[in-house]
Design an enzyme around this catalytic site. Structure first.
Site, PDB file in Angstrom:
ATOM      1  N   SER A 254       0.837  -1.198   0.000  1.00 48.07           N
ATOM      2  CA  SER A 254       0.000   0.000   0.000  1.00 48.07           C
ATOM      3  C   SER A 254       0.876   1.254   0.000  1.00 48.07           C
ATOM      4  O   SER A 254       1.672   1.448  -0.914  1.00 48.07           O
ATOM      5  CB  SER A 254      -0.945  -0.040   1.203  1.00 48.07           C
ATOM      6  OG  SER A 254      -1.931   0.946   1.104  1.00 48.07           O
ATOM      7  N   ASP A 408      -9.963  -3.807  -5.129  1.00 48.90           N
ATOM      8  CA  ASP A 408      -9.069  -2.815  -4.540  1.00 48.90           C
ATOM      9  C   ASP A 408      -9.060  -1.576  -5.423  1.00 48.90           C
ATOM     10  O   ASP A 408      -8.845  -1.673  -6.635  1.00 48.90           O
ATOM     11  CB  ASP A 408      -7.657  -3.405  -4.427  1.00 48.90           C
ATOM     12  CG  ASP A 408      -6.642  -2.441  -3.829  1.00 48.90           C
ATOM     13  OD1 ASP A 408      -7.034  -1.363  -3.350  1.00 48.90           O
ATOM     14  OD2 ASP A 408      -5.439  -2.775  -3.844  1.00 48.90           O
ATOM     15  N   HIS A 438      -7.966  -4.868  -0.695  1.00 48.99           N
ATOM     16  CA  HIS A 438      -6.862  -4.052  -0.212  1.00 48.99           C
ATOM     17  C   HIS A 438      -6.610  -4.330   1.272  1.00 48.99           C
ATOM     18  O   HIS A 438      -7.531  -4.363   2.082  1.00 48.99           O
ATOM     19  CB  HIS A 438      -7.152  -2.566  -0.411  1.00 48.99           C
ATOM     20  CG  HIS A 438      -5.956  -1.713  -0.148  1.00 48.99           C
ATOM     21  ND1 HIS A 438      -4.993  -1.482  -1.106  1.00 48.99           N
ATOM     22  CD2 HIS A 438      -5.530  -1.069   0.961  1.00 48.99           C
ATOM     23  CE1 HIS A 438      -4.043  -0.719  -0.602  1.00 48.99           C
ATOM     24  NE2 HIS A 438      -4.352  -0.458   0.664  1.00 48.99           N
TER      25      HIS A 438
END
Length: 468
Positions: A254, A408, A438
């Site tokens: 991320s 995501d 995610h």
């Protein structure tokens, strides 16, 4: 301090809160913005002892609550019960990911409820949303690992945690510098302890987890600078850790994937340091020009990262606040000439058609607002948005591994960067989790829950490392 204590504190600060408690059938707004009837269970949660639901119904609902795994915070018992989530539209090539036999969107209600609690706490002056979010996400220190030496150090004044396998090795090991995710706002060494231990044990590598400074207290480029400085320190002192200088990898998920990509680009031009062997980018966020790419449209209400939160985190990292978030979401923050310049790299046209069959519609261009651009123009810096780096930099990058998830909002950032790397002759290993969402890697062995897709994704990272 517990969440129950915080909720009780909120009720004390708002004497008339009891009058505002919902009743079954009242409308509430779910994470996707739709109004849906309030269920008796939600009434029970929000009302506490003053619940308007009848006692027998509350008791029956309580009996249906799943038991939390041993050692898991109590909040996890109800995290999977709300289902107010914008489900994928027909035509999806994959089914929603599964948590212990249930679709992943069961997580949405609990996530939204915690987010709403944070907003209430901020409005009442108890603490900020971000402070509450850090409390909820804080990890716990684990016990001694029989297979690893673990020590907390500082690399050039940056806190790090070093994981070294205890087993003897025939030669020097590979070294992995890991940058955690959390939107540049959340995350810590403890949060990713299990992930880093797993990678170190399974790949027999030395892992350095970096605790960079967090926004909004420390704005861009603080996190990037900490990650870069820690990496350079490690590479200059690599012999102390028994690591092969030709086998150093940067890795992150991320926001950590963003930082890994930025560090990799910066080091690509350095002649005074060994070349990085590889970069591992796990569902990275790599641009802030377009929050309306297909994956943003398709997964705007999918936990654990909603579309609005992606823009919120980027603005917190850049400016320390979330002003002009709506304009950024609409695309009013980028001048037309600059949008045209970067369209060759940031465009739905560069995304394979199979990723655009689920809930995508063309959007009208929005009017450019110069005042907004002046506040966010550093979004065009590659150290913040690595997808915008020039080809002269990209073609120097090391072998790359990119993991993306179907559910995501950041999926297309990874796909676009994959294309850029391949177009510049960089070898790319791509792993796509058709049933992933995610943050799924960060939930590895989370309170005893089982995410099969997350385990597959983590193992794909380990297998890539072993192949180097």
């Amino acid at each position: 301090m517990s969440i129950c204590f915080l909720q009780a504190a909120v009720r004390q600060r708002i004497p008339n809160l009891k009058d505002k408690r919902p009743a079954p059938g009242d409308l509430q707004v779910n994470p996707s913005g739709r109004q849906v009837p309030c269920s008796p269970l939600q009434v029970a949660r929000l009302s506490g002892n003053g619940c308007t639901a009848p006692q027998p119904e509350r008791q029956a609902l309580s009996e249906r609550l799943p038991r939390a795994p041993r050692g898991c915070p109590r909040r996890s018992r109800t995290a999977s019960l709300n289902r107010d989530y914008t489900a994928p539209q027909a035509g999806s090539a994959a089914s929603p990911p599964v948590l212990a036999g249930r679709p992943h969107h069961d997580l949405g209600g609990g996530f939204a409820e915690l987010s709403q609690t944070g907003k209430i706490l901020e409005k009442t002056g108890l603490c900020s949303q971000i402070t509450f979010g850090r409390y909820v996400r804080q990890g716990r220190k684990l016990g001694v690992d029989p297979k690893l030496f673990i020590q907390d150090l500082q690399f050039n004044k940056v806190p790090v945690r070093v994981y070294q396998p205890k087993a003897t090795s025939d030669g020097r090991r590979r070294g992995i510098i890991f940058f955690h995710g959390g939107g540049w706002v959340f995350g810590s060494l403890d949060t990713y302890e299990k992930v880093c231990r797993y990678i170190s044990r399974e790949s027999e590598s030395v892992v350095v987890s970096v605790q960079y400074r967090l926004a909004p207290e420390h704005k861009y480029p603080a996190a990037y600078e900490d990650c870069l400085n820690a990496t350079i320190h490690f590479m200059k002192n690599i012999e102390l850790y028994g690591v092969d200088p030709a086998n150093v990898i940067v890795c992150g998920d991320s926001a950590g994937g963003n930082l890994a990509a930025a560090v990799s680009q910066t080091l690509a031009g350095r002649s005074d340091l060994p070349k990085l062997r590889a970069q591992i980018l796990i569902y990275p966020g790599l641009q802030a020009l377009d929050f309306n790419l297909p994956s943003y449209q398709q997964n705007r209400g999918v936990p654990l990262l909603f579309r609005e939160r992606a823009a919120f985190f980027a603005l917190q990292y850049l400016n320390g606040d979330a002003l002009h978030m709506q304009e950024v979401l609409e695309g009013s923050h980028i001048p037309p000439d600059m949008r045209l310049k970067y369209r060759k790299w940031v465009s739905p046209d560069n995304i394979p058609e199979k990723f655009k069959v689920r809930g995508v519609k063309p959007l009208r261009p929005t009017d450019f607002i110069a005042e907004v651009y002046e506040t966010v123009k550093r979004f065009c810096e590659p150290n913040l948005c690595p997808l915008l780096a020039e080809d002269a930099i990209v073609h120097q990058l090391p072998e790359s591994f990119i993991l993306t998830c179907e559910y995501d909002v950041l999926r297309d950032d990874g796909l676009l960067y994959k294309k850029r790397l391949e177009d510049n002759g960089v070898r790319v290993t791509w792993y796509h989790l058709e049933d992933g969402f995610h943050g799924i890697i960060s939930l590895y062995d989370y309170c005893g829950f089982s995410f099969p897709a997350g385990k597959r994704g983590l193992d794909s990272v380990v297998n890539f490392l072993k192949s180097l």
